[in-house]
Design an enzyme around this catalytic site. Structure first.
Site, PDB file in Angstrom:
ATOM      1  N   ARG A 166     -22.538  30.098  31.283  1.00 42.88           N
ATOM      2  CA  ARG A 166     -22.937  31.290  30.515  1.00 42.88           C
ATOM      3  C   ARG A 166     -24.145  30.951  29.642  1.00 42.88           C
ATOM      4  O   ARG A 166     -24.031  30.221  28.656  1.00 42.88           O
ATOM      5  CB  ARG A 166     -21.773  31.774  29.648  1.00 42.88           C
ATOM      6  N   ASP A 452     -14.757  31.736  17.452  1.00 43.80           N
ATOM      7  CA  ASP A 452     -16.090  31.420  17.939  1.00 43.80           C
ATOM      8  C   ASP A 452     -17.066  32.463  17.410  1.00 43.80           C
ATOM      9  O   ASP A 452     -16.699  33.266  16.536  1.00 43.80           O
ATOM     10  CB  ASP A 452     -16.107  31.297  19.468  1.00 43.80           C
TER      11      ASP A 452
HETATM   12  C1  LIG Z   1     -14.918  35.273  22.518  1.00 36.85           C
HETATM   13  C2  LIG Z   1     -15.249  34.276  23.558  1.00 36.85           C
HETATM   14  O1  LIG Z   1     -16.362  34.192  23.946  1.00 36.85           O
HETATM   15  S1  LIG Z   1     -14.071  33.262  24.133  1.00 36.85           S
HETATM   16  C3  LIG Z   1     -14.963  31.999  24.993  1.00 36.85           C
HETATM   17  C4  LIG Z   1     -15.698  31.101  24.085  1.00 36.85           C
HETATM   18  N1  LIG Z   1     -14.809  30.308  23.276  1.00 36.85           N
HETATM   19  C5  LIG Z   1     -14.291  29.145  23.775  1.00 36.85           C
HETATM   20  O2  LIG Z   1     -14.637  28.772  24.868  1.00 36.85           O
HETATM   21  C6  LIG Z   1     -13.322  28.369  22.943  1.00 36.85           C
HETATM   22  C7  LIG Z   1     -12.700  27.284  23.774  1.00 36.85           C
HETATM   23  N2  LIG Z   1     -11.718  26.507  23.064  1.00 36.85           N
HETATM   24  C8  LIG Z   1     -12.038  25.542  22.200  1.00 36.85           C
HETATM   25  O3  LIG Z   1     -13.197  25.324  21.909  1.00 36.85           O
HETATM   26  C9  LIG Z   1     -10.925  24.703  21.641  1.00 36.85           C
HETATM   27  O4  LIG Z   1      -9.740  24.930  22.338  1.00 36.85           O
HETATM   28  C10 LIG Z   1     -10.614  24.938  20.159  1.00 36.85           C
HETATM   29  C11 LIG Z   1     -11.867  24.593  19.337  1.00 36.85           C
HETATM   30  C12 LIG Z   1     -10.239  26.367  19.886  1.00 36.85           C
HETATM   31  C13 LIG Z   1      -9.480  24.002  19.769  1.00 36.85           C
HETATM   32  O5  LIG Z   1      -9.878  22.707  20.120  1.00 36.85           O
HETATM   33  P1  LIG Z   1      -9.131  21.398  19.604  1.00 36.85           P
HETATM   34  O6  LIG Z   1      -8.906  21.522  18.147  1.00 36.85           O
HETATM   35  O7  LIG Z   1      -9.894  20.219  20.092  1.00 36.85           O
HETATM   36  O8  LIG Z   1      -7.764  21.488  20.338  1.00 36.85           O
HETATM   37  P2  LIG Z   1      -6.716  20.340  20.547  1.00 36.85           P
HETATM   38  O9  LIG Z   1      -6.861  19.290  19.505  1.00 36.85           O
HETATM   39  O10 LIG Z   1      -5.393  20.980  20.700  1.00 36.85           O
HETATM   40  O11 LIG Z   1      -7.158  19.747  21.951  1.00 36.85           O
HETATM   41  C14 LIG Z   1      -6.327  18.944  22.757  1.00 36.85           C
HETATM   42  C15 LIG Z   1      -7.122  18.464  23.916  1.00 36.85           C
HETATM   43  O12 LIG Z   1      -7.550  19.566  24.697  1.00 36.85           O
HETATM   44  C16 LIG Z   1      -8.972  19.566  24.825  1.00 36.85           C
HETATM   45  N3  LIG Z   1      -9.439  20.942  24.810  1.00 36.85           N
HETATM   46  C17 LIG Z   1      -9.144  21.911  23.928  1.00 36.85           C
HETATM   47  N4  LIG Z   1      -9.732  23.052  24.290  1.00 36.85           N
HETATM   48  C18 LIG Z   1     -10.406  22.792  25.433  1.00 36.85           C
HETATM   49  C19 LIG Z   1     -11.202  23.597  26.288  1.00 36.85           C
HETATM   50  N5  LIG Z   1     -11.408  24.883  26.037  1.00 36.85           N
HETATM   51  N6  LIG Z   1     -11.736  23.015  27.374  1.00 36.85           N
HETATM   52  C20 LIG Z   1     -11.511  21.708  27.636  1.00 36.85           C
HETATM   53  N7  LIG Z   1     -10.761  20.909  26.867  1.00 36.85           N
HETATM   54  C21 LIG Z   1     -10.217  21.457  25.770  1.00 36.85           C
HETATM   55  C22 LIG Z   1      -9.464  18.791  23.633  1.00 36.85           C
HETATM   56  O13 LIG Z   1     -10.762  18.294  23.876  1.00 36.85           O
HETATM   57  C23 LIG Z   1      -8.395  17.723  23.523  1.00 36.85           C
HETATM   58  O14 LIG Z   1      -8.653  16.752  24.502  1.00 36.85           O
HETATM   59  P3  LIG Z   1      -8.059  15.215  24.375  1.00 36.85           P
HETATM   60  O15 LIG Z   1      -6.587  15.326  24.178  1.00 36.85           O
HETATM   61  O16 LIG Z   1      -8.447  14.596  25.666  1.00 36.85           O
HETATM   62  O17 LIG Z   1      -8.752  14.636  23.195  1.00 36.85           O
HETATM   63  O1  LIG Z   2     -17.231  36.548  25.275  1.00 32.57           O
HETATM   64  C1  LIG Z   2     -16.159  37.050  25.123  1.00 32.57           C
HETATM   65  C2  LIG Z   2     -15.820  37.887  24.017  1.00 32.57           C
HETATM   66  O2  LIG Z   2     -14.654  38.291  23.913  1.00 32.57           O
HETATM   67  O3  LIG Z   2     -16.732  38.132  23.211  1.00 32.57           O
HETATM   68 MG   LIG Z   3     -18.662  37.312  23.792  1.00 29.82          MG
END
Ligand SMILES: CC(=O)SCCNC(=O)CCNC(=O)[C@H](O)C(C)(C)COP(=O)(O)OP(=O)(O)OC[C@H]1O[C@@H](n2cnc3c(N)ncnc32)[C@H](O)[C@@H]1OP(=O)(O)O
Ligand SMILES: O=CC(=O)O
Ligand SMILES: [Mg+2]
EC number: 2.3.3.9
Length: 551
Positions: A166, A452
């Site tokens: 994206r 986010d």
């Molecule tokens: C409105 C929108 O646009 S939604 C789409 C955009 N937003 C996103 O993509 C958010 C994605 N998610 C994240 O960034 C994360 O899950 C967070 C920041 C919310 C939480 O992250 P953390 O605090 O690191 O979570 P946590 O400590 O429970 O993580 C555990 C493990 O999972 C991994 N992990 C957590 N989320 C993700 C993810 N989305 N992708 C890959 N790995 C992940 C961490 O890196 C960690 O790895 P490790 O055990 O090997 O060290």
């Molecule tokens: O990108 C996704 C959203 O919910 O905003």
């Molecule tokens: Mg969005």
């Protein structure tokens, strides 16, 4: 000191790094500059049209279906057939283009990983360029990561998710790359560098002849989709690959775009793999679109969910539109994430996610988003056990009933109450998110939810709306009117609470004070800023050799 080898008219103001130089090659920059030169006029015009539309909404107008494109909505046409490699998108994990997270996401058991240069990424030079290095290594399947502290090495499994990328929205510049004297258009840098380096390997190793695949954010009108379609065609011609190789899913995440879904798919019909309900930006856009309508003050953020009438209609009409045109109708992101230290709270959060996903799959969505690897299994279970053994519901969930959805349904005010706690939570979350973003982190866990750029935007514009129109907070029995003075007091108290919660050391080391000032300013400015990240972007631009960098 080393310098990037740049073509005529291109200047790099970001830090030199030999790894970045493998991405910022002369030919790749020439490709990006070519896109910018070809399409900057169209992008400028599209942004001017956004401003014109905003003037109409600010003078009392409301977005609606365009009578001039009725023939597109009413005639029977289909998008190109879905590539087999991405027929099953029942669960898609999303996350920033960070090295360890890319490996974790690709290994997560999810069908797709959406690698994000947008809502989940703070677009600093370091984050962007490392992101490109990481994606190249992921596609070449050479990516590894050594977590020194835990002495753990990360590498890819044999089976990995299909990658979608994206790029940023149209509005964001890339101030570290100057083309013909002006900042590059951010999304053309993201798309161009990624496509240039990876299209060949992606199609041969991952896409079974198709790809690369993209998610396209924050569009407001089909003219913006037409620009993307033209960009894809130019990229395909330059690379000498078949027209229709590149495929993209468009996020419907602005209120004006819900009235343009057929038109958007039509423009991209040879390059489309569906639409997605970007629910968080959609709520943000609802408030922004009606910023000059004091009769549309929303209830607390936590109450504006997918079961509100306008949100349900948006999702239903998206499913109807996509399936009629033969492509995926993707669901959105539930904000809950696993809660490690509290099993009961964790189970309650999981149950909310399951409920949200069950509603989506029963409505006819073909797949949905997950924010965390811990959610893949439960979400996959909900989808697979409700799709009758099929990879998607494109042929089986026509949702003809959604043809009855009207313009009024799509803009209906959400019901609920407003509370002082809502104002406090918006403030606490907005400031902490901004502090993280300024220090290079674009998605964070706050109070057991994923936050986010999109969710933070809701906090900002909701506060702005309530302050601007003196909303009455009526949630706790006692009525209080929101005033700038009340808000100033809330900011002060919430800053104290943040300091207590994160601890003095982190608070002092972080950029909380600065974030508090920016957030407070943005919530009280007479004219609403279009984007939180646009204003704040100036604060993360670092030009080399170091100078004060303002756009
Ligand atoms: C409105 C929108 O646009 S939604 C789409 C955009 N937003 C996103 O993509 C958010 C994605 N998610 C994240 O960034 C994360 O899950 C967070 C920041 C919310 C939480 O992250 P953390 O605090 O690191 O979570 P946590 O400590 O429970 O993580 C555990 C493990 O999972 C991994 N992990 C957590 N989320 C993700 C993810 N989305 N992708 C890959 N790995 C992940 C961490 O890196 C960690 O790895 P490790 O055990 O090997 O060290
Ligand atoms: O990108 C996704 C959203 O919910 O905003
Ligand atoms: Mg969005």
């Amino acid at each position: 000191m080393s310098f990037y080898d740049v073509p005529d008219g291109v200047e790099i103001r970001g830090r030199y790094d030999h790894q970045f130089a493998q991405i910022l090659t002369r030919d790749a920059l020439q490709f990006v500059a070519g896109l910018q030169r070809e399409f900057r006029g169209q992008v400028r015009f599209a942004m001017e049209c956004r401003r014109e539309a905003k003037k109409r909404y600010n003078s009392g107008g409301s977005p609606g279906f365009d009578p001039a494109t009725r023939f597109i909505r009413e005639s029977n046409w289909k998008c190109a057939t879905v590539p087999p490699a991405v027929a099953d998108r029942s669960v898609e994990i999303t996350g920033p283009v960070e090295r360890k997270m890319i490996i974790n996401a690709l290994n997560s058991g999810s069908k797709v990983f959406m690698a994000d240069f947008e809502d989940a990424l703070s677009p600093s030079w370091e984050n962007l360029m490392k992101g490109h290095v990481n994606l190249r290594d992921a596609i070449n399947q050479t990516i590894t990561f050594h977590d020194q502290a835990r002495n753990r090495v990360y590498k890819l499994n044999n089976t990995i998710a299909k990658l979608f990328v994206r790029p940023r929205g149209w509005h964001l510049p890339e101030a570290h790359i100057i083309i013909d004297g002006e900042p590059a258009i951010g999304c053309l840098v993201d798309f161009g560098l990624y496509f240039y380096h990876n299209h060949s390997m992606y199609r041969s190793a991952h896409g079974a002849g198709f790809g690369p695949f993209f998610y396209l954010p924050k569009m407001e009108n089909s003219r913006e989709a037409r620009i993307w379609n033209n960009i894809f065609e130019q990229a395909e011609r330059t690379a000498g690959i078949e027209r229709g190789s590149i495929r993209a899913t468009v996020l419907i995440e602005t209120l004006p775009a819900v009235f343009q879904m057929d038109e958007i798919l039509y423009e991209l019909r040879d390059h489309s793999v569906g639409l997605n309900c970007g629910r968080w930006d959609y709520i943000f856009s609802y408030i922004k679109t009606f910023q000059a309508h004091p009769d549309r003050l929303l209830p607390d953020r936590v109450q504006v969910g997918m079961t509100q009438h306008f949100m349900r209609c948006y999702s239903d009409l998206l499913i109807r539109t996509c399936h009629r045109r033969g492509v995926h109708a993707m669901g959105g992101m539930a904000a809950q994430i696993p809660i490690r230290d509290n099993p009961a709270a964790n189970e309650a959060a999981l149950e909310l996610v399951r409920k949200d996903k069950l509603r989506e799959v029963r409505a006819g969505h073909d797949g949905t988003w997950a924010a965390h690897p811990g959610l893949i299994k439960p979400i996959l279970e909900v989808f697979t056990s409700n799709m009758a053994g099929k990879a998607n519901q494109i042929q089986t969930a026509a949702r003809e009933d959604a043809d009855a959805i009207t313009e009024e349904d799509l803009v209906q005010m959400p019901h609920g109450t407003r509370s002082l706690e809502g104002l406090r939570l918006n403030t606490r979350v907005g400031i902490q998110y901004l502090a993280a973003w300024l220090t290079g982190t674009g998605s964070v866990p706050l109070y057991n939810l994923m936050e986010d750029a999109a969710t933070a935007e809701i906090s900002r514009v909701q506060n702005w709306q309530w302050i601007k129109y003196g909303a009455v907070l009526n949630g706790n029995g006692v009525k209080i009117r929101v005033t700038p003075e009340l808000f100033a007091k809330v900011v002060e108290e919430e800053m104290e609470r943040i300091k207590r919660e994160v601890g003095l050391e982190k608070f002092t080391r972080g950029r909380y004070q600065e974030a508090g000032k920016i957030f407070a300013k943005q919530c009280t400015t007479p004219e609403l800023d279009d984007f939180l990240t646009l204003d704040a972007y100036n604060l993360i631009v670092v030009h080399h050799p170091k100078t004060s960098a303002r756009l």
